[in-house]
Design a protein around this motif. Structure first.
Motif, PDB file in Angstrom:
ATOM      1  N   LEU A 138       0.838  -1.192   0.000  1.00 35.91           N
ATOM      2  CA  LEU A 138       0.000   0.000   0.000  1.00 35.91           C
ATOM      3  C   LEU A 138       0.879   1.250   0.000  1.00 35.91           C
ATOM      4  O   LEU A 138       1.889   1.313   0.691  1.00 35.91           O
ATOM      5  CB  LEU A 138      -0.913   0.022   1.228  1.00 35.91           C
ATOM      6  CG  LEU A 138      -1.801  -1.207   1.437  1.00 35.91           C
ATOM      7  CD1 LEU A 138      -2.621  -1.055   2.714  1.00 35.91           C
ATOM      8  CD2 LEU A 138      -2.713  -1.431   0.243  1.00 35.91           C
ATOM      9  N   THR A 139       0.469   2.256  -0.775  1.00 38.11           N
ATOM     10  CA  THR A 139       1.261   3.476  -0.933  1.00 38.11           C
ATOM     11  C   THR A 139       0.356   4.695  -0.914  1.00 38.11           C
ATOM     12  O   THR A 139      -0.747   4.670  -1.474  1.00 38.11           O
ATOM     13  CB  THR A 139       2.024   3.449  -2.278  1.00 38.11           C
ATOM     14  OG1 THR A 139       2.802   2.265  -2.351  1.00 38.11           O
ATOM     15  CG2 THR A 139       2.953   4.653  -2.409  1.00 38.11           C
ATOM     16  N   LEU A 140       0.827   5.776  -0.282  1.00 41.59           N
ATOM     17  CA  LEU A 140       0.114   7.047  -0.334  1.00 41.59           C
ATOM     18  C   LEU A 140       0.301   7.643  -1.730  1.00 41.59           C
ATOM     19  O   LEU A 140       1.412   7.982  -2.124  1.00 41.59           O
ATOM     20  CB  LEU A 140       0.660   8.003   0.732  1.00 41.59           C
ATOM     21  CG  LEU A 140      -0.081   9.329   0.873  1.00 41.59           C
ATOM     22  CD1 LEU A 140      -1.466   9.119   1.473  1.00 41.59           C
ATOM     23  CD2 LEU A 140       0.706  10.317   1.736  1.00 41.59           C
ATOM     24  N   THR A 141      -0.797   7.764  -2.467  1.00 36.23           N
ATOM     25  CA  THR A 141      -0.712   8.246  -3.852  1.00 36.23           C
ATOM     26  C   THR A 141      -1.266   9.658  -4.019  1.00 36.23           C
ATOM     27  O   THR A 141      -1.092  10.259  -5.085  1.00 36.23           O
ATOM     28  CB  THR A 141      -1.473   7.303  -4.792  1.00 36.23           C
ATOM     29  OG1 THR A 141      -2.825   7.155  -4.315  1.00 36.23           O
ATOM     30  CG2 THR A 141      -0.804   5.939  -4.846  1.00 36.23           C
ATOM     31  N   GLY A 142      -1.925  10.199  -3.000  1.00 35.14           N
ATOM     32  CA  GLY A 142      -2.476  11.546  -3.112  1.00 35.14           C
ATOM     33  C   GLY A 142      -2.632  12.227  -1.768  1.00 35.14           C
ATOM     34  O   GLY A 142      -3.015  11.588  -0.780  1.00 35.14           O
ATOM     35  N   LEU A 143      -2.283  13.511  -1.725  1.00 34.99           N
ATOM     36  CA  LEU A 143      -2.475  14.363  -0.552  1.00 34.99           C
ATOM     37  C   LEU A 143      -3.220  15.603  -1.026  1.00 34.99           C
ATOM     38  O   LEU A 143      -2.781  16.270  -1.979  1.00 34.99           O
ATOM     39  CB  LEU A 143      -1.119  14.794   0.029  1.00 34.99           C
ATOM     40  CG  LEU A 143      -0.435  13.911   1.057  1.00 34.99           C
ATOM     41  CD1 LEU A 143       0.980  14.436   1.306  1.00 34.99           C
ATOM     42  CD2 LEU A 143      -1.201  13.885   2.369  1.00 34.99           C
ATOM     43  N   TYR A 144      -4.333  15.934  -0.373  1.00 34.17           N
ATOM     44  CA  TYR A 144      -5.171  17.032  -0.846  1.00 34.17           C
ATOM     45  C   TYR A 144      -5.516  17.996   0.281  1.00 34.17           C
ATOM     46  O   TYR A 144      -5.867  17.576   1.387  1.00 34.17           O
ATOM     47  CB  TYR A 144      -6.468  16.486  -1.463  1.00 34.17           C
ATOM     48  CG  TYR A 144      -6.211  15.657  -2.694  1.00 34.17           C
ATOM     49  CD1 TYR A 144      -6.128  16.239  -3.948  1.00 34.17           C
ATOM     50  CD2 TYR A 144      -6.012  14.277  -2.593  1.00 34.17           C
ATOM     51  CE1 TYR A 144      -5.874  15.479  -5.083  1.00 34.17           C
ATOM     52  CE2 TYR A 144      -5.755  13.506  -3.718  1.00 34.17           C
ATOM     53  CZ  TYR A 144      -5.688  14.114  -4.967  1.00 34.17           C
ATOM     54  OH  TYR A 144      -5.428  13.355  -6.075  1.00 34.17           O
ATOM     55  N   LEU A 145      -5.437  19.282  -0.050  1.00 32.01           N
ATOM     56  CA  LEU A 145      -5.819  20.350   0.874  1.00 32.01           C
ATOM     57  C   LEU A 145      -7.050  21.073   0.331  1.00 32.01           C
ATOM     58  O   LEU A 145      -7.183  21.288  -0.875  1.00 32.01           O
ATOM     59  CB  LEU A 145      -4.693  21.378   1.021  1.00 32.01           C
ATOM     60  CG  LEU A 145      -3.382  20.938   1.664  1.00 32.01           C
ATOM     61  CD1 LEU A 145      -2.425  22.125   1.719  1.00 32.01           C
ATOM     62  CD2 LEU A 145      -3.621  20.384   3.053  1.00 32.01           C
ATOM     63  N   TYR A 146      -7.922  21.466   1.264  1.00 27.44           N
ATOM     64  CA  TYR A 146      -9.100  22.278   0.948  1.00 27.44           C
ATOM     65  C   TYR A 146      -9.071  23.461   1.914  1.00 27.44           C
ATOM     66  O   TYR A 146      -9.686  23.420   2.985  1.00 27.44           O
ATOM     67  CB  TYR A 146     -10.386  21.463   1.125  1.00 27.44           C
ATOM     68  CG  TYR A 146     -10.332  20.125   0.410  1.00 27.44           C
ATOM     69  CD1 TYR A 146     -10.748  20.004  -0.915  1.00 27.44           C
ATOM     70  CD2 TYR A 146      -9.825  18.990   1.050  1.00 27.44           C
ATOM     71  CE1 TYR A 146     -10.673  18.791  -1.581  1.00 27.44           C
ATOM     72  CE2 TYR A 146      -9.743  17.774   0.389  1.00 27.44           C
ATOM     73  CZ  TYR A 146     -10.169  17.677  -0.916  1.00 27.44           C
ATOM     74  OH  TYR A 146     -10.085  16.467  -1.571  1.00 27.44           O
ATOM     75  N   PRO A 147      -8.334  24.522   1.578  1.00 30.89           N
ATOM     76  CA  PRO A 147      -8.159  25.613   2.536  1.00 30.89           C
ATOM     77  C   PRO A 147      -9.468  26.241   3.006  1.00 30.89           C
ATOM     78  O   PRO A 147      -9.568  26.680   4.151  1.00 30.89           O
ATOM     79  CB  PRO A 147      -7.298  26.621   1.762  1.00 30.89           C
ATOM     80  CG  PRO A 147      -6.522  25.778   0.803  1.00 30.89           C
ATOM     81  CD  PRO A 147      -7.490  24.723   0.375  1.00 30.89           C
ATOM     82  N   VAL A 148     -10.493  26.290   2.119  1.00 30.19           N
ATOM     83  CA  VAL A 148     -11.804  26.820   2.491  1.00 30.19           C
ATOM     84  C   VAL A 148     -12.811  25.679   2.401  1.00 30.19           C
ATOM     85  O   VAL A 148     -12.936  25.036   1.353  1.00 30.19           O
ATOM     86  CB  VAL A 148     -12.248  27.970   1.568  1.00 30.19           C
ATOM     87  CG1 VAL A 148     -13.567  28.571   2.073  1.00 30.19           C
ATOM     88  CG2 VAL A 148     -11.174  29.041   1.479  1.00 30.19           C
ATOM     89  N   LYS A 149     -13.520  25.434   3.475  1.00 28.30           N
ATOM     90  CA  LYS A 149     -14.486  24.333   3.475  1.00 28.30           C
ATOM     91  C   LYS A 149     -15.466  24.464   2.314  1.00 28.30           C
ATOM     92  O   LYS A 149     -16.014  25.526   2.064  1.00 28.30           O
ATOM     93  CB  LYS A 149     -15.265  24.321   4.792  1.00 28.30           C
ATOM     94  CG  LYS A 149     -16.299  23.190   4.886  1.00 28.30           C
ATOM     95  CD  LYS A 149     -17.030  23.229   6.196  1.00 28.30           C
ATOM     96  CE  LYS A 149     -18.096  22.155   6.263  1.00 28.30           C
ATOM     97  NZ  LYS A 149     -17.511  20.793   6.212  1.00 28.30           N
TER      98      LYS A 149
END
Length: 274
Positions: free
Chosen positions: A5-16
Protein backbone atom coordinates in the motif's frame (compact mmCIF):
# COMPACT_ATOMS: atom_id res chain seq x y z
CA UNK A 1 -0.91 -6.89 1.91
CA UNK A 2 -0.05 -3.76 3.86
CA UNK A 3 3.50 -3.68 2.44
CA UNK A 4 2.06 -3.03 -1.04
CA UNK A 5 0.00 0.00 0.00
CA UNK A 6 1.26 3.48 -0.93
CA UNK A 7 0.11 7.05 -0.33
CA UNK A 8 -0.71 8.25 -3.85
CA UNK A 9 -2.48 11.55 -3.11
CA UNK A 10 -2.47 14.36 -0.55
CA UNK A 11 -5.17 17.03 -0.85
CA UNK A 12 -5.82 20.35 0.87
CA UNK A 13 -9.10 22.28 0.95
CA UNK A 14 -8.16 25.61 2.54
CA UNK A 15 -11.80 26.82 2.49
CA UNK A 16 -14.49 24.33 3.48
CA UNK A 17 -16.63 23.22 0.50
CA UNK A 18 -14.61 25.16 -2.08
CA UNK A 19 -12.14 23.59 -4.50
CA UNK A 20 -9.02 21.85 -3.30
CA UNK A 21 -5.61 21.02 -4.72
CA UNK A 22 -3.00 18.27 -4.53
CA UNK A 23 0.30 18.74 -2.72
CA UNK A 24 3.41 16.53 -2.81
CA UNK A 25 3.90 16.73 0.97
CA UNK A 26 2.10 18.16 3.99
CA UNK A 27 2.53 18.65 7.71
CA UNK A 28 0.18 16.95 10.14
CA UNK A 29 -1.27 19.21 12.85
CA UNK A 30 -3.67 18.72 15.74
CA UNK A 31 -6.62 19.57 13.43
CA UNK A 32 -5.61 17.71 10.29
CA UNK A 33 -3.26 18.60 7.46
CA UNK A 34 -1.78 22.05 7.89
CA UNK A 35 -3.98 24.73 6.26
CA UNK A 36 -6.84 22.27 5.61
CA UNK A 37 -10.33 23.75 6.10
CA UNK A 38 -9.20 26.54 8.39
CA UNK A 39 -11.33 29.01 6.40
CA UNK A 40 -15.11 28.87 6.16
CA UNK A 41 -17.89 30.75 4.37
CA UNK A 42 -20.86 31.80 6.52
CA UNK A 43 -24.18 33.40 5.59
CA UNK A 44 -25.94 36.44 7.05
CA UNK A 45 -26.78 34.45 10.19
CA UNK A 46 -23.14 33.37 10.56
CA UNK A 47 -24.11 29.80 9.75
CA UNK A 48 -21.74 27.68 7.66
CA UNK A 49 -22.28 27.35 3.91
CA UNK A 50 -21.54 24.20 1.91
CA UNK A 51 -22.24 22.74 -1.52
CA UNK A 52 -25.13 20.81 -0.01
CA UNK A 53 -27.24 23.97 -0.14
CA UNK A 54 -25.04 26.05 -2.47
CA UNK A 55 -23.72 23.82 -5.30
CA UNK A 56 -22.20 26.87 -6.97
CA UNK A 57 -19.45 26.84 -4.33
CA UNK A 58 -17.86 24.15 -6.51
CA UNK A 59 -17.18 26.87 -9.11
CA UNK A 60 -14.76 28.61 -6.75
CA UNK A 61 -11.37 27.11 -7.55
CA UNK A 62 -8.46 27.24 -5.12
CA UNK A 63 -4.83 27.27 -6.24
CA UNK A 64 -1.66 27.40 -4.13
CA UNK A 65 0.24 30.66 -3.83
CA UNK A 66 3.15 31.84 -1.72
CA UNK A 67 2.02 31.78 1.95
CA UNK A 68 -1.61 31.50 0.92
CA UNK A 69 -3.90 30.60 -1.95
CA UNK A 70 -5.77 32.14 -4.86
CA UNK A 71 -9.53 32.02 -5.34
CA UNK A 72 -10.92 32.18 -8.86
CA UNK A 73 -14.28 31.54 -10.49
CA UNK A 74 -14.31 28.75 -13.04
CA UNK A 75 -16.93 30.50 -15.21
CA UNK A 76 -16.23 34.18 -14.51
CA UNK A 77 -12.93 35.26 -16.09
CA UNK A 78 -14.00 38.86 -15.40
CA UNK A 79 -13.43 38.23 -11.69
CA UNK A 80 -9.72 38.60 -11.07
CA UNK A 81 -8.24 35.94 -8.76
CA UNK A 82 -8.28 36.86 -5.08
CA UNK A 83 -5.33 36.15 -2.79
CA UNK A 84 -6.12 34.81 0.69
CA UNK A 85 -3.33 34.29 3.26
CA UNK A 86 -3.19 30.94 5.04
CA UNK A 87 -3.85 32.70 8.35
CA UNK A 88 -6.06 35.65 9.27
CA UNK A 89 -5.34 38.43 11.74
CA UNK A 90 -7.40 38.77 14.95
CA UNK A 91 -8.70 42.24 14.12
CA UNK A 92 -12.38 41.26 14.08
CA UNK A 93 -14.11 38.22 15.54
CA UNK A 94 -17.58 36.70 15.51
CA UNK A 95 -19.32 33.50 16.55
CA UNK A 96 -20.16 31.03 13.77
CA UNK A 97 -22.25 27.87 13.69
CA UNK A 98 -21.11 24.68 11.96
CA UNK A 99 -23.46 21.73 12.34
CA UNK A 100 -24.27 21.64 16.07
CA UNK A 101 -21.07 23.40 17.08
CA UNK A 102 -20.59 27.08 17.80
CA UNK A 103 -17.11 28.55 17.61
CA UNK A 104 -15.62 32.00 17.46
CA UNK A 105 -13.67 32.89 14.36
CA UNK A 106 -11.56 35.68 12.97
CA UNK A 107 -13.01 37.69 10.10
CA UNK A 108 -11.34 37.82 6.73
CA UNK A 109 -10.98 41.11 4.89
CA UNK A 110 -13.89 43.23 3.60
CA UNK A 111 -12.35 42.85 0.13
CA UNK A 112 -12.66 39.06 0.39
CA UNK A 113 -16.30 39.32 1.49
CA UNK A 114 -17.05 41.64 -1.43
CA UNK A 115 -15.33 39.35 -3.95
CA UNK A 116 -17.21 36.29 -2.65
CA UNK A 117 -20.56 38.11 -2.62
CA UNK A 118 -20.01 39.08 -6.25
CA UNK A 119 -18.93 35.56 -7.18
CA UNK A 120 -21.90 33.88 -5.46
CA UNK A 121 -24.54 36.55 -5.92
CA UNK A 122 -25.37 36.70 -2.23
CA UNK A 123 -23.95 38.20 0.97
CA UNK A 124 -21.46 36.03 2.82
CA UNK A 125 -18.42 36.31 5.06
CA UNK A 126 -15.09 34.53 5.06
CA UNK A 127 -13.90 33.48 8.54
CA UNK A 128 -10.84 31.71 9.95
CA UNK A 129 -10.34 29.22 12.78
CA UNK A 130 -7.36 30.16 14.96
CA UNK A 131 -5.29 27.73 16.99
CA UNK A 132 -6.96 29.07 20.13
CA UNK A 133 -10.35 27.64 19.16
CA UNK A 134 -11.26 24.19 20.46
CA UNK A 135 -13.62 22.13 18.29
CA UNK A 136 -13.70 18.46 19.24
CA UNK A 137 -14.24 15.34 17.17
CA UNK A 138 -17.55 13.56 17.92
CA UNK A 139 -17.31 12.71 21.64
CA UNK A 140 -18.58 9.14 21.29
CA UNK A 141 -15.69 8.37 18.92
CA UNK A 142 -13.02 10.52 20.54
CA UNK A 143 -11.36 8.96 23.59
CA UNK A 144 -8.11 10.79 22.79
CA UNK A 145 -9.71 14.26 22.80
CA UNK A 146 -8.88 14.91 19.13
CA UNK A 147 -9.57 18.29 17.51
CA UNK A 148 -11.00 19.13 14.10
CA UNK A 149 -10.93 22.22 11.88
CA UNK A 150 -14.03 23.36 9.95
CA UNK A 151 -14.17 19.88 8.37
CA UNK A 152 -17.47 18.10 8.94
CA UNK A 153 -16.41 15.97 11.89
CA UNK A 154 -12.94 14.45 11.60
CA UNK A 155 -9.46 15.81 10.82
CA UNK A 156 -8.73 13.38 7.95
CA UNK A 157 -10.63 11.48 5.27
CA UNK A 158 -8.95 8.43 3.72
CA UNK A 159 -10.01 6.72 0.46
CA UNK A 160 -8.45 3.88 -1.52
CA UNK A 161 -8.05 4.09 -5.29
CA UNK A 162 -9.33 0.50 -5.53
CA UNK A 163 -12.63 1.59 -3.96
CA UNK A 164 -13.14 4.33 -6.55
CA UNK A 165 -12.24 1.93 -9.36
CA UNK A 166 -14.80 -0.55 -8.03
CA UNK A 167 -17.47 2.15 -7.83
CA UNK A 168 -16.72 3.45 -11.32
CA UNK A 169 -17.02 -0.07 -12.74
CA UNK A 170 -20.65 0.01 -11.56
CA UNK A 171 -21.48 3.48 -12.96
CA UNK A 172 -22.61 4.44 -16.45
CA UNK A 173 -20.54 7.64 -16.12
CA UNK A 174 -17.35 7.34 -14.02
CA UNK A 175 -16.67 10.04 -11.42
CA UNK A 176 -13.44 11.63 -10.22
CA UNK A 177 -12.00 11.28 -6.73
CA UNK A 178 -12.69 14.98 -6.10
CA UNK A 179 -16.40 14.18 -5.63
CA UNK A 180 -15.41 12.68 -2.27
CA UNK A 181 -12.92 15.32 -1.10
CA UNK A 182 -10.34 13.06 0.59
CA UNK A 183 -7.17 14.26 2.29
CA UNK A 184 -5.34 10.94 2.00
CA UNK A 185 -5.57 8.63 -1.03
CA UNK A 186 -3.78 5.31 -1.13
CA UNK A 187 -3.09 2.81 -3.88
CA UNK A 188 -2.89 -0.97 -3.70
CA UNK A 189 -4.89 -3.58 -1.88
CA UNK A 190 -8.51 -4.58 -2.44
CA UNK A 191 -11.59 -2.35 -2.53
CA UNK A 192 -12.91 -1.36 0.91
CA UNK A 193 -10.27 -3.29 2.84
CA UNK A 194 -9.89 -0.12 4.94
CA UNK A 195 -13.38 -0.82 6.39
CA UNK A 196 -11.55 -3.17 8.75
CA UNK A 197 -8.52 -1.03 9.54
CA UNK A 198 -8.03 0.33 13.03
CA UNK A 199 -4.45 1.52 13.52
CA UNK A 200 -2.32 2.26 10.48
CA UNK A 201 0.78 4.31 9.63
CA UNK A 202 1.71 6.47 6.66
CA UNK A 203 5.46 6.86 6.30
CA UNK A 204 5.73 5.88 9.96
CA UNK A 205 3.17 8.51 11.11
CA UNK A 206 0.41 6.76 13.12
CA UNK A 207 -3.33 7.18 12.40
CA UNK A 208 -6.58 5.60 13.57
CA UNK A 209 -9.47 4.73 11.26
CA UNK A 210 -12.48 5.63 13.40
CA UNK A 211 -15.50 4.82 11.24
CA UNK A 212 -16.80 4.84 7.71
CA UNK A 213 -17.70 8.21 6.22
CA UNK A 214 -21.41 8.66 5.52
CA UNK A 215 -21.81 10.39 2.17
CA UNK A 216 -24.26 13.12 1.19
CA UNK A 217 -25.66 14.92 -1.85
CA UNK A 218 -22.35 16.75 -2.36
CA UNK A 219 -21.02 13.62 -4.09
CA UNK A 220 -23.62 14.13 -6.84
CA UNK A 221 -22.18 17.55 -7.80
CA UNK A 222 -19.68 17.82 -10.64
CA UNK A 223 -16.77 19.74 -9.12
CA UNK A 224 -15.92 21.45 -12.41
CA UNK A 225 -19.38 22.62 -13.46
CA UNK A 226 -21.43 22.55 -10.20
CA UNK A 227 -24.08 20.55 -12.08
CA UNK A 228 -25.99 17.98 -10.03
CA UNK A 229 -26.48 14.48 -11.35
CA UNK A 230 -30.12 14.26 -12.50
CA UNK A 231 -30.29 10.65 -11.29
CA UNK A 232 -28.39 11.12 -8.03
CA UNK A 233 -25.19 9.36 -9.00
CA UNK A 234 -22.88 8.12 -7.62
CA UNK A 235 -24.87 8.18 -4.37
CA UNK A 236 -27.68 6.07 -5.82
CA UNK A 237 -25.34 3.26 -6.86
CA UNK A 238 -23.34 3.44 -3.62
CA UNK A 239 -26.58 2.99 -1.67
CA UNK A 240 -27.13 -0.39 -3.34
CA UNK A 241 -24.05 -1.96 -1.78
CA UNK A 242 -22.48 0.41 0.78
CA UNK A 243 -25.31 1.03 3.25
CA UNK A 244 -24.77 0.61 6.99
CA UNK A 245 -26.86 2.05 9.83
CA UNK A 246 -28.84 4.28 7.44
CA UNK A 247 -25.65 5.80 5.99
CA UNK A 248 -24.07 5.36 2.56
CA UNK A 249 -20.39 4.79 3.30
CA UNK A 250 -17.35 5.62 1.19
CA UNK A 251 -13.94 6.28 2.74
CA UNK A 252 -12.82 6.35 6.36
CA UNK A 253 -12.96 9.11 8.96
CA UNK A 254 -9.50 9.20 10.52
CA UNK A 255 -7.77 10.80 13.50
CA UNK A 256 -4.04 11.41 13.73
CA UNK A 257 -1.09 12.01 16.03
CA UNK A 258 -1.15 15.83 15.94
CA UNK A 259 2.25 16.09 14.30
CA UNK A 260 4.38 14.57 11.57
CA UNK A 261 5.03 14.98 7.86
CA UNK A 262 3.54 13.05 4.97
CA UNK A 263 4.83 12.67 1.42
CA UNK A 264 3.24 11.17 -1.66
CA UNK A 265 4.95 7.82 -2.12
CA UNK A 266 5.05 7.01 1.60
CA UNK A 267 4.34 3.40 2.52
CA UNK A 268 0.98 2.74 4.18
CA UNK A 269 1.13 -0.01 6.81
CA UNK A 270 -1.90 -1.56 8.53
CA UNK A 271 -0.98 -2.09 12.20
CA UNK A 272 -4.24 -3.49 13.58
CA UNK A 273 -7.75 -4.36 12.47
CA UNK A 274 -11.18 -4.00 14.02
Amino acid sequence: MSASLTLTGLYLYPVKSLGGYAVPEANVTARGLRHDRRWLLVDERNRFMTQRQQPELALLAVAPAYNGFLLSHRQRPDLLPLFIPFEATPDRTLFVTIWDDMAWAWRGTPEADEWLAEALGRPCRLVYMSDMVRRDVEPEHNPEGQLVSFADGYPFLLIGEAALNDLNARLAQPVLMNRFRPNLVFGGGTPYDDDNWEEFAVGGVPFRAVRGCGRCVLTTIDQQTAAKSPVGEPLRTLATYRMAESSTLFGQNVTGPGQGRLRVGDAVTVLSRK
